[in-house]
Scaffold this active site. Structure first.
Site, PDB file in Angstrom:
ATOM      1  N   CYS A  21      32.556   6.097  75.083  1.00 13.61           N
ATOM      2  CA  CYS A  21      33.481   5.017  74.789  1.00 13.61           C
ATOM      3  C   CYS A  21      34.897   5.549  74.700  1.00 13.61           C
ATOM      4  CB  CYS A  21      33.117   4.374  73.458  1.00 13.61           C
ATOM      5  SG  CYS A  21      31.405   3.861  73.400  1.00 13.61           S
ATOM      6  N   ARG A  73      36.402   4.759  80.521  1.00 18.04           N
ATOM      7  CA  ARG A  73      35.363   5.401  79.706  1.00 18.04           C
ATOM      8  C   ARG A  73      34.179   4.477  79.430  1.00 18.04           C
ATOM      9  NH1 ARG A  73      37.012  10.123  77.332  1.00 18.04           N
ATOM     10  NH2 ARG A  73      35.396   9.927  75.751  1.00 18.04           N
ATOM     11  N   TRP A 108      30.688   1.787  76.565  1.00 19.21           N
ATOM     12  CA  TRP A 108      29.646   1.916  77.588  1.00 19.21           C
ATOM     13  C   TRP A 108      28.316   1.962  76.844  1.00 19.21           C
ATOM     14  CZ3 TRP A 108      26.229   6.024  79.288  1.00 19.21           C
ATOM     15  CH2 TRP A 108      25.620   5.761  80.529  1.00 19.21           C
ATOM     16  N   ASN A 138      32.492   6.567  68.959  1.00 19.95           N
ATOM     17  CA  ASN A 138      32.057   7.099  70.254  1.00 19.95           C
ATOM     18  C   ASN A 138      31.031   8.172  69.959  1.00 19.95           C
ATOM     19  OD1 ASN A 138      31.887   8.122  72.879  1.00 19.95           O
ATOM     20  ND2 ASN A 138      33.674   9.436  72.599  1.00 19.95           N
ATOM     21  N   GLY A 139      29.863   8.100  70.565  1.00 22.99           N
ATOM     22  CA  GLY A 139      28.870   9.150  70.366  1.00 22.99           C
ATOM     23  C   GLY A 139      27.525   8.603  69.949  1.00 22.99           C
ATOM     24  N   GLU A 172      28.036  15.267  98.679  1.00 19.07           N
ATOM     25  CA  GLU A 172      29.144  14.601  97.981  1.00 19.07           C
ATOM     26  C   GLU A 172      29.482  13.274  98.660  1.00 19.07           C
ATOM     27  OE1 GLU A 172      30.469  14.946  95.211  1.00 19.07           O
ATOM     28  OE2 GLU A 172      32.445  14.014  95.322  1.00 19.07           O
ATOM     29  N   LYS A 195      29.304   9.613  96.807  1.00 19.19           N
ATOM     30  CA  LYS A 195      30.443   8.681  96.743  1.00 19.19           C
ATOM     31  C   LYS A 195      30.014   7.296  97.219  1.00 19.19           C
ATOM     32  CE  LYS A 195      32.964  10.458  94.669  1.00 19.19           C
ATOM     33  NZ  LYS A 195      32.604  11.721  94.236  1.00 19.19           N
ATOM     34  N   GLU A 204      27.590   5.542  94.634  1.00 17.11           N
ATOM     35  CA  GLU A 204      28.163   5.057  93.374  1.00 17.11           C
ATOM     36  C   GLU A 204      29.198   3.966  93.581  1.00 17.11           C
ATOM     37  OE1 GLU A 204      30.286   7.897  90.884  1.00 17.11           O
ATOM     38  OE2 GLU A 204      30.977   8.992  92.643  1.00 17.11           O
ATOM     39  N   HIS A 229      12.230  18.279 109.509  1.00 18.97           N
ATOM     40  CA  HIS A 229      11.110  18.459 108.573  1.00 18.97           C
ATOM     41  C   HIS A 229      10.806  17.167 107.817  1.00 18.97           C
ATOM     42  CE1 HIS A 229      11.054  22.704 109.442  1.00 18.97           C
ATOM     43  NE2 HIS A 229      12.365  22.734 109.273  1.00 18.97           N
ATOM     44  N   LYS A 282      33.021   7.091  83.179  1.00 22.98           N
ATOM     45  CA  LYS A 282      33.642   8.316  83.663  1.00 22.98           C
ATOM     46  C   LYS A 282      33.013   9.567  83.044  1.00 22.98           C
ATOM     47  CE  LYS A 282      36.803  10.540  85.970  1.00 22.98           C
ATOM     48  NZ  LYS A 282      36.500  10.728  87.394  1.00 22.98           N
TER      49      LYS A 282
HETATM   50  O1  M6R Z   1      33.142  15.157  83.731  1.00 24.47           O
HETATM   51  P1  M6R Z   1      32.162  15.886  84.589  1.00 24.47           P
HETATM   52  O2  M6R Z   1      32.809  16.643  85.713  1.00 24.47           O
HETATM   53  O3  M6R Z   1      31.250  16.783  83.806  1.00 24.47           O
HETATM   54  O4  M6R Z   1      31.259  14.763  85.245  1.00 24.47           O
HETATM   55  C1  M6R Z   1      30.159  15.092  86.035  1.00 24.47           C
HETATM   56  C2  M6R Z   1      29.625  13.876  86.754  1.00 24.47           C
HETATM   57  O5  M6R Z   1      29.245  12.889  85.840  1.00 24.47           O
HETATM   58  C3  M6R Z   1      30.652  13.282  87.738  1.00 24.47           C
HETATM   59  O6  M6R Z   1      31.080  14.216  88.681  1.00 24.47           O
HETATM   60  C4  M6R Z   1      30.044  12.067  88.462  1.00 24.47           C
HETATM   61  O7  M6R Z   1      29.002  12.485  89.283  1.00 24.47           O
HETATM   62  C5  M6R Z   1      31.108  11.342  89.271  1.00 24.47           C
HETATM   63  N1  M6R Z   1      31.046   9.935  88.997  1.00 24.47           N
HETATM   64  C6  M6R Z   1      30.947  11.510  90.728  1.00 24.47           C
HETATM   65  O8  M6R Z   1      31.936  10.847  91.442  1.00 24.47           O
END
Ligand code: M6R
Length: 631
Positions: free
Chosen positions: A13, A38, A89, A115-116, A500, A504, A507, A523, A626
């Protein structure tokens, strides 16, 4: 039941608190707008007026819902110069109004945002219920509001809000940041932290607390990083810090090295689009100052050259895109240092009993520095006596705090949930780690280290060139928006780039996407190829990696023969691949190990454009936040 490990009720959060000379509601809403990345399941505010009235409003859904509600309430209901806010969140406890923060006690005199995870909340809840307290939400947070109110009303901490908060914190288990107000104490706000982020902002006649400096950067760049198990009391005149026992404690002041414009969209439709464009600068800033007097220098390097010489294996632990940055770096670090490098998903690392000792270097990569899985991996590694170096983008976050050393990526604030500039900066920083180890171990001569560093320094310009040619990728994205699935293929460093690219797309565009090592195609995955299926292929350089290039050309022809639509990311002037590319996206020629820094960029643009075309919020994809501070 206190002390048992119970169902994890947690959230990632954004929280903010303010005491000063302005209207708190404006400051708090401004802070929440910049922290909504967040979490965006609900939002809420509480404002204290000077006459002992505490007004709370909270609403499920995005911050805009709360703002609409506040608009309806009309001006005047929320006057006051102290207040707090929250953006949530949810991981447990539905994202509905009654679970939204702030939470209050029965008399509505205390307000708490959190938060937590309070792991022993079930025991605390049972205790409160046994005492006749009626709880109105499903959250762990609400218990703290009642406990603080009771501590304030009677007993040794009666009438003393900081002491009441400290007393309750001593009873809490888990990770938490709390911000607390009491209607009887309009001039102060109390905040506490354990393993969850909290920074103080120090202005002229005003003081802030927040999960992230972005919340107050508009007002001040003077910040203070709180330590573990600390409580801070803010008033308009400043702040005081103690530990949970009430003893004075030290906190670390710092100056934020970016300004408001970095945390705003600057005319872009989405933060992510701005952050994609900021990549040359992010790379340059990450590299700046790291090569002096012929040597690679790391930041807060509490590891000596001897420590680095003693390293006999390297683990990179991380999640998501950060994990992919580790996969990229493995090729370079092994090549430069001749050490074995394992790249591990942080969420798996500590559950499989990895072989670690004091000669193991664990590189923990995290943009936020608060990812729970990565933090737990760091803790596990340190328990096993391994040396931990954090690669992090957030000053003073928990992961660097708990590591032996830290190398900061200076990508600036990344607000879009999808990692872009932080990912490129992580690759650059991981490479610096590789060069520093190679330098210490003598596996690279100093002129070779200097050459590698110079090649890295040329990358911001190369990325800039890629960015000037992405219009073609945008058009392609619009064209691909109705595809059901997309495959990504690569070899060598192109393989993690393929992973990667697929992440992208998943998500942002909620599209089925898979990344494969191209050699694996035959394979199994080749069975997925059908007429018209888009397959993005990340080509190696025909000069740098001629053998791999030839093999990948064969792979493309195999899938093209089966009807796939091939979208090829290739080096400028790569004529051999042209006949096999239904769409050819050219990127500048760069050394092989640095290719991911240019070839990732079109994939970011592609995913963003497909998501936009499908009408999705590029910055706030569904179900995500995030920073992921729950395991
Ligand atoms: O804050 P962090 O780099 O530890 O986060 C790791 C992942 O949660 C983050 O890279 C996530 O996969 C992204 N949304 C990817 O775009």
């Amino acid at each position: 039941m206190a002390g048992c490990r119970l169902v994890r009720v947690g959230r990632v959060c954004g929280i903010v608190g303010y005491v000063g000379h302005r209207q708190a509601l404006d400051v708090v809403l401004g802070g929440l707008r910049r922290m909504e990345y967040r979490g965006y399941d609900s939002a809420g505010v509480a404002v204290l007026d000077g006459r002992g009235e505490l007004t709370v409003e909270r609403k499920a859904g995005r911050l805009a819902n709360l703002e609409a509600e506040l608009e309806l309430a009309g001006p005047g209901r929320f006057t006051g110069t102290a207040g707090m806010g929250h953006t949530r969140w949810a991981t447990h406890g539905a994202p509905v109004d009654r679970n939204s923060h702030p939470h209050s006690d029965a008399k509505g005199r205390v307000a708490v945002v959190h938060n937590g995870i309070i792991e022993n909340f079930a025991g605390l809840r049972a205790e409160l219920e046994a005492a006749g307290v009626e709880l109105t939400s499903d959250t762990d947070t609400e218990t703290t509001a009642h406990l603080i109110a009771r501590a304030y009303d009677a007993g040794p901490t009666a009438g003393d809000l900081p002491a009441s908060v400290r007393a309750v914190c001593r009873r809490l288990e888990g990770a938490f940041t709390l911000v607390v107000t009491h209607a009887d104490q309009p001039g102060l706000i109390v905040a506490a932290r354990r393993s969850s982020p909290l920074v103080v902002g120090v202005g002229q006649g005003e003081t802030f607390v927040a999960s992230d400096v972005a919340a107050f950067i508009e007002h001040t760049r003077d910040a203070v990083e709180l330590g573990q198990d600390q409580v801070v009391v803010i008033t308009r005149d400043g702040y005081t810090v103690t530990d949970f026992a009430g003893e004075p404690a030290q906190a670390k002041p710092f100056r934020v090295n970016w300004d408001l414009s970095a945390a705003e969209k600057g005319g872009h439709e989405y933060f992510m689009l701005k952050e994609i464009e900021e990549q040359p600068e992010a790379l340059a800033n990450t590299l700046r100052g790291h090569f002096t007097d012929g040597r690679v220098i790391l930041d807060e390097q509490r590891l000596s050259d001897q420590d680095l010489r003693d390293v006999d294996k390297v683990f990179v632990v991380a999640c998501g895109s950060a994990y992919h940055s580790g996969l990229v770096a493995k090729y370079a670090i092994e090549h430069w240092t001749r050490l074995p490098v394992e790249v591990e998903l942080a969420s798996e690392f500590r559950y499989r009993d990895p072989v670690l000792d004091r000669d193991t270097l664990v590189v923990a990569v995290s943009q936020s520095g608060e990812t729970a899985d990565t933090l737990e991996a760091v803790r596990h590694a340190r328990e096993q006596k391994a040396r931990v170096l954090a690669v992090c983008n957030t000053n003073g976050a928990q992961i660097p705090r708990e590591s032996d050393a830290v190398l900061y990526t200076h990508a600036g604030p990344e607000i879009g949930v999808a990692s872009t500039k932080a990912f490129l900066a992580q690759i650059a920083a991981n490479y610096l780690v590789g060069l520093a180890v190679a330098q210490a171990r003598g596996t690279k001569y100093s002129d070779e280290v200097a050459r590698e560093f110079a090649e890295l320094e040329a990358m911001p310009a190369a990325v800039h060139r890629v960015l000037s040619t992405v219009e073609q990728v945008r058009a392609l994205g619009r064209d691909m928006a109705s595809s059901k699935a997309v495959l990504f293929l690569g070899r060598h460093v192109g393989f993690p780039v393929a992973l990667e690219g697929a992440l992208k797309l998943k998500e942002l565009a909620y599209m089925h996407a898979e990344g494969f090592a191209a050699g694996e195609l035959k394979h199994g995955p080749i069975a997925l190829i059908e007429s018209g299926l888009p397959v993005v292929v990340v080509m190696p350089s025909p000069k740098g990696r001629a053998v791999l290039h030839a093999k990948l050309v064969s792979n493309i022809s195999e899938i093209q023969a089966r009807g796939a639509r091939t979208i090829v990311i290739a080096e400028e002037g790569d004529e051999t691949v042209r006949p096999f590319a239904d769409e050819l996206v050219e990127v500048p020629a760069v050394p092989t190990l640095l290719q991911p820094l240019v070839s990732t960029v079109p994939l970011q643009v592609l995913a963003a454009e497909i998501a936009r075309t499908r009408g999705y919020d590029v910055d706030k994809p569904r179900n995500l936040a995030k920073s992921v501070t729950v395991e």
